[in-house]
Design a protein around this motif. Structure first.
Motif, PDB file in Angstrom:
ATOM      1  N   THR A   1      -3.418  -7.734  -0.499  1.00 37.43           N
ATOM      2  CA  THR A   1      -3.721  -8.850  -1.391  1.00 37.43           C
ATOM      3  C   THR A   1      -4.580  -8.392  -2.572  1.00 37.43           C
ATOM      4  OG1 THR A   1      -3.848 -10.111   0.650  1.00 37.43           O
ATOM      5  CG2 THR A   1      -4.555 -11.243  -1.350  1.00 37.43           C
ATOM      6  N   TYR A   2      -4.189  -8.830  -3.767  1.00 38.47           N
ATOM      7  CA  TYR A   2      -4.934  -8.496  -4.983  1.00 38.47           C
ATOM      8  C   TYR A   2      -5.423  -9.783  -5.642  1.00 38.47           C
ATOM      9  CZ  TYR A   2      -3.518  -3.607  -4.798  1.00 38.47           C
ATOM     10  OH  TYR A   2      -3.351  -2.304  -4.417  1.00 38.47           O
ATOM     11  N   LEU A   3      -6.678  -9.724  -6.081  1.00 40.95           N
ATOM     12  CA  LEU A   3      -7.257 -10.859  -6.796  1.00 40.95           C
ATOM     13  C   LEU A   3      -7.577 -10.383  -8.208  1.00 40.95           C
ATOM     14  CD1 LEU A   3      -8.706 -13.643  -6.969  1.00 40.95           C
ATOM     15  CD2 LEU A   3     -10.684 -12.553  -5.906  1.00 40.95           C
ATOM     16  N   ASN A   4      -6.926 -11.006  -9.179  1.00 41.96           N
ATOM     17  CA  ASN A   4      -7.083 -10.601 -10.580  1.00 41.96           C
ATOM     18  C   ASN A   4      -7.010  -9.080 -10.736  1.00 41.96           C
ATOM     19  OD1 ASN A   4      -7.269 -13.286 -11.213  1.00 41.96           O
ATOM     20  ND2 ASN A   4      -9.495 -13.314 -11.160  1.00 41.96           N
ATOM     21  N   GLY A   5      -6.019  -8.487 -10.102  1.00 46.23           N
ATOM     22  CA  GLY A   5      -5.750  -7.059 -10.268  1.00 46.23           C
ATOM     23  C   GLY A   5      -6.529  -6.136  -9.342  1.00 46.23           C
ATOM     24  N   LEU A   6      -7.468  -6.680  -8.558  1.00 43.95           N
ATOM     25  CA  LEU A   6      -8.280  -5.837  -7.668  1.00 43.95           C
ATOM     26  C   LEU A   6      -7.857  -6.021  -6.219  1.00 43.95           C
ATOM     27  CD1 LEU A   6     -12.004  -6.188  -8.850  1.00 43.95           C
ATOM     28  CD2 LEU A   6     -10.509  -4.174  -9.009  1.00 43.95           C
ATOM     29  N   ASN A   7      -7.794  -4.913  -5.483  1.00 40.93           N
ATOM     30  CA  ASN A   7      -7.424  -4.987  -4.069  1.00 40.93           C
ATOM     31  C   ASN A   7      -8.574  -5.613  -3.265  1.00 40.93           C
ATOM     32  OD1 ASN A   7      -6.943  -4.429  -1.327  1.00 40.93           O
ATOM     33  ND2 ASN A   7      -5.630  -2.712  -1.860  1.00 40.93           N
ATOM     34  N   VAL A   8      -8.293  -6.755  -2.636  1.00 38.10           N
ATOM     35  CA  VAL A   8      -9.343  -7.451  -1.876  1.00 38.10           C
ATOM     36  C   VAL A   8      -8.952  -7.614  -0.406  1.00 38.10           C
ATOM     37  CG1 VAL A   8     -10.330  -8.726  -3.842  1.00 38.10           C
ATOM     38  CG2 VAL A   8      -8.369  -9.702  -2.610  1.00 38.10           C
ATOM     39  N   GLU A   9      -7.959  -6.810   0.021  1.00 32.49           N
ATOM     40  CA  GLU A   9      -7.406  -6.963   1.369  1.00 32.49           C
ATOM     41  C   GLU A   9      -8.476  -6.964   2.471  1.00 32.49           C
ATOM     42  OE1 GLU A   9      -4.416  -7.875   2.201  1.00 32.49           O
ATOM     43  OE2 GLU A   9      -4.844  -7.714   4.335  1.00 32.49           O
ATOM     44  N   ASN A  10      -9.436  -6.053   2.381  1.00 29.83           N
ATOM     45  CA  ASN A  10     -10.463  -5.993   3.422  1.00 29.83           C
ATOM     46  C   ASN A  10     -11.492  -7.102   3.289  1.00 29.83           C
ATOM     47  OD1 ASN A  10      -9.791  -4.057   5.248  1.00 29.83           O
ATOM     48  ND2 ASN A  10     -10.598  -2.391   3.980  1.00 29.83           N
TER      49      ASN A  10
ATOM     50  N   ASN B   1       0.865  -1.180   0.000  1.00 29.58           N
ATOM     51  CA  ASN B   1       0.000   0.000   0.000  1.00 29.58           C
ATOM     52  C   ASN B   1       0.903   1.232   0.000  1.00 29.58           C
ATOM     53  OD1 ASN B   1      -1.302   2.289   1.317  1.00 29.58           O
ATOM     54  ND2 ASN B   1      -3.020   0.914   1.699  1.00 29.58           N
ATOM     55  N   PRO B   2       0.718   2.175  -0.943  1.00 28.99           N
ATOM     56  CA  PRO B   2       1.644   3.311  -1.033  1.00 28.99           C
ATOM     57  C   PRO B   2       1.667   4.168   0.237  1.00 28.99           C
ATOM     58  CG  PRO B   2      -0.163   3.521  -2.636  1.00 28.99           C
ATOM     59  CD  PRO B   2      -0.321   2.194  -1.971  1.00 28.99           C
ATOM     60  N   ASP B   3       0.545   4.201   0.993  1.00 29.47           N
ATOM     61  CA  ASP B   3       0.507   5.013   2.215  1.00 29.47           C
ATOM     62  C   ASP B   3       1.151   4.316   3.402  1.00 29.47           C
ATOM     63  OD1 ASP B   3      -0.805   7.020   0.880  1.00 29.47           O
ATOM     64  OD2 ASP B   3      -2.797   6.192   1.331  1.00 29.47           O
ATOM     65  N   THR B   4       0.785   3.033   3.589  1.00 32.29           N
ATOM     66  CA  THR B   4       1.254   2.344   4.800  1.00 32.29           C
ATOM     67  C   THR B   4       2.470   1.452   4.540  1.00 32.29           C
ATOM     68  OG1 THR B   4      -0.201   0.482   4.348  1.00 32.29           O
ATOM     69  CG2 THR B   4      -1.114   2.246   5.716  1.00 32.29           C
ATOM     70  N   GLN B   5       2.775   1.197   3.277  1.00 34.01           N
ATOM     71  CA  GLN B   5       3.840   0.284   2.870  1.00 34.01           C
ATOM     72  C   GLN B   5       3.548  -1.168   3.227  1.00 34.01           C
ATOM     73  OE1 GLN B   5       6.196   1.031   0.710  1.00 34.01           O
ATOM     74  NE2 GLN B   5       5.269   3.061   0.756  1.00 34.01           N
ATOM     75  N   LYS B   6       2.329  -1.430   3.750  1.00 34.65           N
ATOM     76  CA  LYS B   6       1.972  -2.811   4.107  1.00 34.65           C
ATOM     77  C   LYS B   6       1.544  -3.577   2.861  1.00 34.65           C
ATOM     78  CE  LYS B   6       0.644  -2.176   8.872  1.00 34.65           C
ATOM     79  NZ  LYS B   6      -0.428  -1.687   9.710  1.00 34.65           N
TER      80      LYS B   6
END
Ligand code: CDP
Length: 235
Positions: free
Chosen positions: A80-89, A72-77
């Motif tokens: 996880t991405y699924l087929n290019g989409l951020n699904v971390e939450n 993540n550009p803000d937190t550097q953490k």
């Protein structure tokens, strides 16, 4: 030179991910959350109405499944991405938690994800957490840790984590889910969760987060030193 692989396995919700993340940060290693991969696969199957118990659906699902991690550009953490989409939450939601262990029983799905995990860890200098990291993914890992904590503590901590994301979930529902996942994960035929003989067991019920991280970092440094000595003596 001197980089090792650290495998952290254990029961659901005993703080493996946050501990592994902090250990990786301390050592300048890469953290890989193998559970996030099973969770992302579960989300994909749910959203596409695929049944992991149906072999044809499994073949279809695996063909279109791309799981990646990006900071993540803000937190550097790492997220996880699924087929290019951020699904971390989304992958941490109860909807996914309730289904993930059924999907993680399936041999073909495990083979695919394990192969990806092994590729990610090839260069060493990684901390990976999961259920089968010390037994199947990296049986040669220089440091293996098996984390435990009592069920009430785990459920309470998980409730707090979800709350921080704005998700209020009943403690009883969380406790039941953790217990059910432990049962499925420990009794499955494919790579069941179990403590390896060469793993160091850490019960985190009554120690602080900082103490458990420090303990693992210390064990890792000892292993790294041993490696350096070995390399020095064989030059
Ligand atoms: O964070 P939490 O302890 O809730 O679980 P997780 O590490 O995100 O893993 C979610 C589920 O994925 C587990 O309950 C297992 O069913 C499965 N899993 C697995 O089978 N093998 C792994 N190496 C990691 C996770």
């Amino acid at each position: 030179m001197g980089k090792i692989v650290i495998a952290i396995d254990g029961y659901s919700g005993c703080g493996k991910s946050s501990t592994a993340k902090a250990v990786a940060k301390d050592l300048g290693y890469t953290y890989i959350d193998s559970g996030a991969m099973y969770r992302a696969a579960t989300l994909y199957f749910l959203e596409n109405y695929l049944n992991p118990a149906n072999p044809r659906d499994v073949t279809k699902g695996l063909k279109n499944l791309e799981i990646t991690f990006h900071p993540n550009p803000d937190t550097q953490k790492q997220e996880t991405y699924l087929n290019g989409l951020n699904v971390e939450n989304e992958i941490r939601s109860m909807r996914v938690s309730e289904k993930v262990s059924e999907l993680a029983k399936v041999k073909e799905i495990r083979s695919e994800l394990v192969a990806q995990q092994q590729r990610l860890g090839k260069k060493k200098g990684v901390v990976m957490d999961g259920r089968d990291i010390g037994s199947v993914v990296f049986p040669e890992a220089e440091l293996k840790v098996f984390m435990t904590a009592d069920l009430e503590t785990r459920a309470y901590r998980r409730q707090q984590e979800l709350l921080e994301k704005g998700d209020l979930v009943d403690l009883d529902q969380i406790q039941k889910n953790l217990a059910e996942r432990d049962r499925i994960d420990s009794s499955r035929t494919e790579s069941p969760l179990k403590k390896m003989e060469d793993a160091v067991e850490i019960d985190t019920s009554h120690i602080s987060f900082e103490a458990q991280v420090a303990q693992i970092v210390h064990l890792a440094q000892q292993k790294i030193e041993t490696q350096k000595d070995y390399a020095g003596n064989h030059r």
